[in-house]
Design a protein around this motif. Structure first.
Motif, PDB file in Angstrom:
ATOM      1  N   GLY A   1       0.818  -1.195   0.000  1.00 40.18           N
ATOM      2  CA  GLY A   1       0.000   0.000   0.000  1.00 40.18           C
ATOM      3  C   GLY A   1       0.853   1.247   0.000  1.00 40.18           C
ATOM      4  N   LYS A   2       0.231   2.409  -0.023  1.00 42.43           N
ATOM      5  CA  LYS A   2       0.977   3.664  -0.052  1.00 42.43           C
ATOM      6  C   LYS A   2       1.682   3.948   1.272  1.00 42.43           C
ATOM      7  N   LYS A   3       1.242   3.270   2.340  1.00 42.50           N
ATOM      8  CA  LYS A   3       1.829   3.530   3.655  1.00 42.50           C
ATOM      9  C   LYS A   3       2.504   2.310   4.274  1.00 42.50           C
ATOM     10  N   GLY A   4       2.368   1.150   3.634  1.00 45.26           N
ATOM     11  CA  GLY A   4       2.949  -0.015   4.273  1.00 45.26           C
ATOM     12  C   GLY A   4       2.930  -1.274   3.428  1.00 45.26           C
ATOM     13  N   VAL A   5       3.491  -2.335   4.043  1.00 42.99           N
ATOM     14  CA  VAL A   5       3.620  -3.637   3.383  1.00 42.99           C
ATOM     15  C   VAL A   5       3.247  -4.722   4.388  1.00 42.99           C
ATOM     16  N   PHE A   6       2.567  -5.755   3.904  1.00 41.38           N
ATOM     17  CA  PHE A   6       2.302  -6.931   4.734  1.00 41.38           C
ATOM     18  C   PHE A   6       2.726  -8.171   3.966  1.00 41.38           C
ATOM     19  N   ILE A   7       3.546  -9.008   4.605  1.00 35.61           N
ATOM     20  CA  ILE A   7       4.021 -10.247   3.999  1.00 35.61           C
ATOM     21  C   ILE A   7       3.638 -11.415   4.903  1.00 35.61           C
ATOM     22  N   LYS A   8       2.924 -12.391   4.330  1.00 37.31           N
ATOM     23  CA  LYS A   8       2.590 -13.634   5.038  1.00 37.31           C
ATOM     24  C   LYS A   8       3.246 -14.760   4.254  1.00 37.31           C
ATOM     25  N   GLN A   9       4.215 -15.412   4.864  1.00 37.41           N
ATOM     26  CA  GLN A   9       5.013 -16.398   4.144  1.00 37.41           C
ATOM     27  C   GLN A   9       4.299 -17.737   4.003  1.00 37.41           C
ATOM     28  N   THR A  10       3.634 -18.185   5.069  1.00 39.99           N
ATOM     29  CA  THR A  10       3.107 -19.550   5.097  1.00 39.99           C
ATOM     30  C   THR A  10       1.597 -19.597   4.926  1.00 39.99           C
ATOM     31  N   GLU A  11       1.131 -20.717   4.399  1.00 36.96           N
ATOM     32  CA  GLU A  11      -0.293 -20.888   4.129  1.00 36.96           C
ATOM     33  C   GLU A  11      -1.025 -21.441   5.354  1.00 36.96           C
ATOM     34  N   ASP A  12      -2.322 -21.498   5.232  1.00 42.51           N
ATOM     35  CA  ASP A  12      -3.188 -22.055   6.265  1.00 42.51           C
ATOM     36  C   ASP A  12      -2.741 -23.475   6.626  1.00 42.51           C
ATOM     37  N   ARG A  13      -2.853 -23.844   7.911  1.00 47.16           N
ATOM     38  CA  ARG A  13      -2.338 -25.128   8.396  1.00 47.16           C
ATOM     39  C   ARG A  13      -3.420 -26.204   8.522  1.00 47.16           C
TER      40      ARG A  13
ATOM     41  N   PRO B   1       3.677 -18.764  16.372  1.00 48.47           N
ATOM     42  CA  PRO B   1       4.301 -17.459  16.146  1.00 48.47           C
ATOM     43  C   PRO B   1       5.223 -17.404  14.929  1.00 48.47           C
ATOM     44  N   GLN B   2       5.911 -18.513  14.628  1.00 48.84           N
ATOM     45  CA  GLN B   2       6.814 -18.499  13.471  1.00 48.84           C
ATOM     46  C   GLN B   2       6.068 -18.415  12.137  1.00 48.84           C
ATOM     47  N   HIS B   3       4.746 -18.615  12.181  1.00 50.82           N
ATOM     48  CA  HIS B   3       3.950 -18.526  10.956  1.00 50.82           C
ATOM     49  C   HIS B   3       3.321 -17.152  10.766  1.00 50.82           C
ATOM     50  N   TYR B   4       3.409 -16.291  11.751  1.00 49.20           N
ATOM     51  CA  TYR B   4       2.736 -15.002  11.668  1.00 49.20           C
ATOM     52  C   TYR B   4       3.349 -14.139  10.563  1.00 49.20           C
ATOM     53  N   GLY B   5       2.502 -13.326   9.930  1.00 48.32           N
ATOM     54  CA  GLY B   5       2.971 -12.390   8.923  1.00 48.32           C
ATOM     55  C   GLY B   5       3.568 -11.139   9.559  1.00 48.32           C
ATOM     56  N   THR B   6       4.288 -10.369   8.740  1.00 48.30           N
ATOM     57  CA  THR B   6       4.940  -9.145   9.214  1.00 48.30           C
ATOM     58  C   THR B   6       4.310  -7.932   8.538  1.00 48.30           C
ATOM     59  N   LEU B   7       3.870  -6.991   9.343  1.00 44.32           N
ATOM     60  CA  LEU B   7       3.287  -5.736   8.869  1.00 44.32           C
ATOM     61  C   LEU B   7       4.274  -4.606   9.127  1.00 44.32           C
ATOM     62  N   THR B   8       4.649  -3.901   8.077  1.00 46.77           N
ATOM     63  CA  THR B   8       5.560  -2.764   8.172  1.00 46.77           C
ATOM     64  C   THR B   8       4.848  -1.541   7.612  1.00 46.77           C
ATOM     65  N   TYR B   9       4.772  -0.463   8.395  1.00 46.09           N
ATOM     66  CA  TYR B   9       4.027   0.708   7.930  1.00 46.09           C
ATOM     67  C   TYR B   9       4.492   1.980   8.624  1.00 46.09           C
ATOM     68  N   VAL B  10       4.119   3.095   8.046  1.00 50.93           N
ATOM     69  CA  VAL B  10       4.357   4.413   8.623  1.00 50.93           C
ATOM     70  C   VAL B  10       3.007   4.984   9.021  1.00 50.93           C
ATOM     71  N   ASP B  11       2.865   5.392  10.294  1.00 48.59           N
ATOM     72  CA  ASP B  11       1.568   5.870  10.765  1.00 48.59           C
ATOM     73  C   ASP B  11       1.348   7.340  10.385  1.00 48.59           C
ATOM     74  N   ASP B  12       0.220   7.892  10.802  1.00 47.37           N
ATOM     75  CA  ASP B  12      -0.149   9.252  10.410  1.00 47.37           C
ATOM     76  C   ASP B  12       0.801  10.306  10.963  1.00 47.37           C
ATOM     77  N   ASP B  13       1.562   9.947  11.981  1.00 49.37           N
ATOM     78  CA  ASP B  13       2.549  10.873  12.562  1.00 49.37           C
ATOM     79  C   ASP B  13       3.940  10.661  11.977  1.00 49.37           C
ATOM     80  N   GLY B  14       4.045   9.805  10.969  1.00 45.42           N
ATOM     81  CA  GLY B  14       5.321   9.555  10.337  1.00 45.42           C
ATOM     82  C   GLY B  14       6.215   8.600  11.089  1.00 45.42           C
ATOM     83  N   VAL B  15       5.645   7.871  12.064  1.00 50.73           N
ATOM     84  CA  VAL B  15       6.430   6.927  12.861  1.00 50.73           C
ATOM     85  C   VAL B  15       6.445   5.556  12.177  1.00 50.73           C
TER      86      VAL B  15
END
Length: 340
Positions: free
Chosen positions: A240-252, A274-288
């Motif tokens: 997206g314009k503010k972030g990325v989400f990556i989920k590596q593994t499929e449903d178990r 926990p090792q199957h969880y996806g990673t969300l990387t983003y910048v919030d409305d305050d630029g953090v």
């Protein structure tokens, strides 16, 4: 109570349906029909009656829903017969051979006041439900690209197949999963770009597809799959314009089903660790800047039967809409035609 009969006693019925139908308090699985009952691949369930006389299903007034779990070539015939006998019908995917067949079945169901639906259990994959939750959170901002992968490393399958089949193709067999997921969430695309191949050469089986679905506001959804991926790509990648989400593994759920670790009595069935969880990387409305793990939503194919129970017994609207299934059929038909 919703009473069900099955046509077919193979892997589809026993691995992908019965563990979930039998896990529903308001569903009674009464009868399973198979042409050859002497072929014993799956242990019989004592509470279910088995028959090689299909009229036992169609003539049984107690059975309200027929579930078709056979080869795709017979889906139309069995669905039509079920509806003509006054039964609702749930059909494994791919729903039919053609869009015209699918439209005929839906029209017949409406004419008779019955429900016909495709078995789209992958709407209740944990990775897809988690992806939906991330999109709805708004943390990605305006969505630009979505990549959905369903990869395998099974080279023996195409290597041992020396003819081309439209209906027993990789696109029909596996594209039906992810195409429905995309269309259920984003709707029918404005246009589609097709890259559907026979990697082993002309006249061999379709073993690869790459479909780009284009929507308004620059959104592109890419659906890709191959039989030759030794290391699979991420099952979901969202940009997206503010972030990325990556989920590596499929449903178990499928992993557990293959181990005969079933949902009954196992509250951790299908759950991501926990090792199957996806990673969300983003910048919030305050630029953090943020980088965080997203706890996976719980996948549960029992919800397909819950949806059907509500539609048949309680009169709710179907969750899997006819127009969504028709859109999936149209894209698969056009895509495999481009492969020839």
């Amino acid at each position: 109570m919703l009473s069900i009969g099955y046509i077919g006693n193979g892997k589809s019925t026993n691995r992908y349906h019965l563990p979930f139908a039998l896990n529903h308090d308001q569903i009674h699985v009464k009868t399973i029909y198979a042409r050859n009952l002497s072929k014993v691949d799956w242990e019989r369930i004592p509470s279910i009656q088995y028959t090689d006389d299909i009229d036992e299903l169609f003539d049984d007034k107690e059975i309200q829903l027929i579930v078709v779990c056979t080869a795709v070539e017979s889906h139309f015939e069995y669905a039509k017969l079920a509806l003509e006998h006054g039964k609702h019908v749930l059909v494994e995917k791919p729903f039919m051979l053609t869009t015209d067949e699918a439209r005929f079945i839906f029209d017949l169901a409406r004419e008779k006041g019955l429900i016909a639906q495709c078995y789209q259990n992958r709407r209740y994959d944990s990775n897809f439900l988690t992806t939906q939750q991330v999109i709805q959170s708004g943390k990605l901002g305006e969505l630009l690209e979505v990549e959905m992968h369903y990869d395998y490393y099974r080279p023996d399958t195409p290597n041992q197949t020396h003819h081309f089949s439209q209906y027993n193709s990789y696109l029909y067999g596996h594209g039906a999963h992810t195409l429905d997921q995309a269309i259920s969430f984003f709707g029918k695309p404005n246009r589609v770009h097709y890259d559907v191949r026979q990697l082993l050469g002309t006249g061999r089986m379709n073993d690869y597809f790459d479909l780009d679905l284009y929507y308004d506001n620059a959104l592109k959804v890419s659906i890709r799959s191959s039989f030759f991926r030794l290391v699979p790509r991420p099952v979901a990648a969202l940009y997206g314009k503010k972030g990325v989400f990556i989920k590596q593994t499929e449903d178990r759920q499928e992993e557990h089903l293959k181990m005969f670790y079933l949902p009954q009595g196992h509250p951790d069935f299908g759950l991501d660790l926990p090792q199957h969880y996806g990673t969300l990387t983003y910048v919030d409305d305050d630029g953090v800047y943020h980088e965080e793990k997203v706890i996976s939503e719980k996948g549960d194919y029992t919800r397909v039967y819950d949806d059907l129970y509500k539609a048949i017994v309680e009169g709710h609207e179907k969750v899997v809409k006819d127009e969504e299934t028709l859109a999936v059929m149209e894209i698969m038909e056009q895509g495999i035609a481009a492969c020839r």
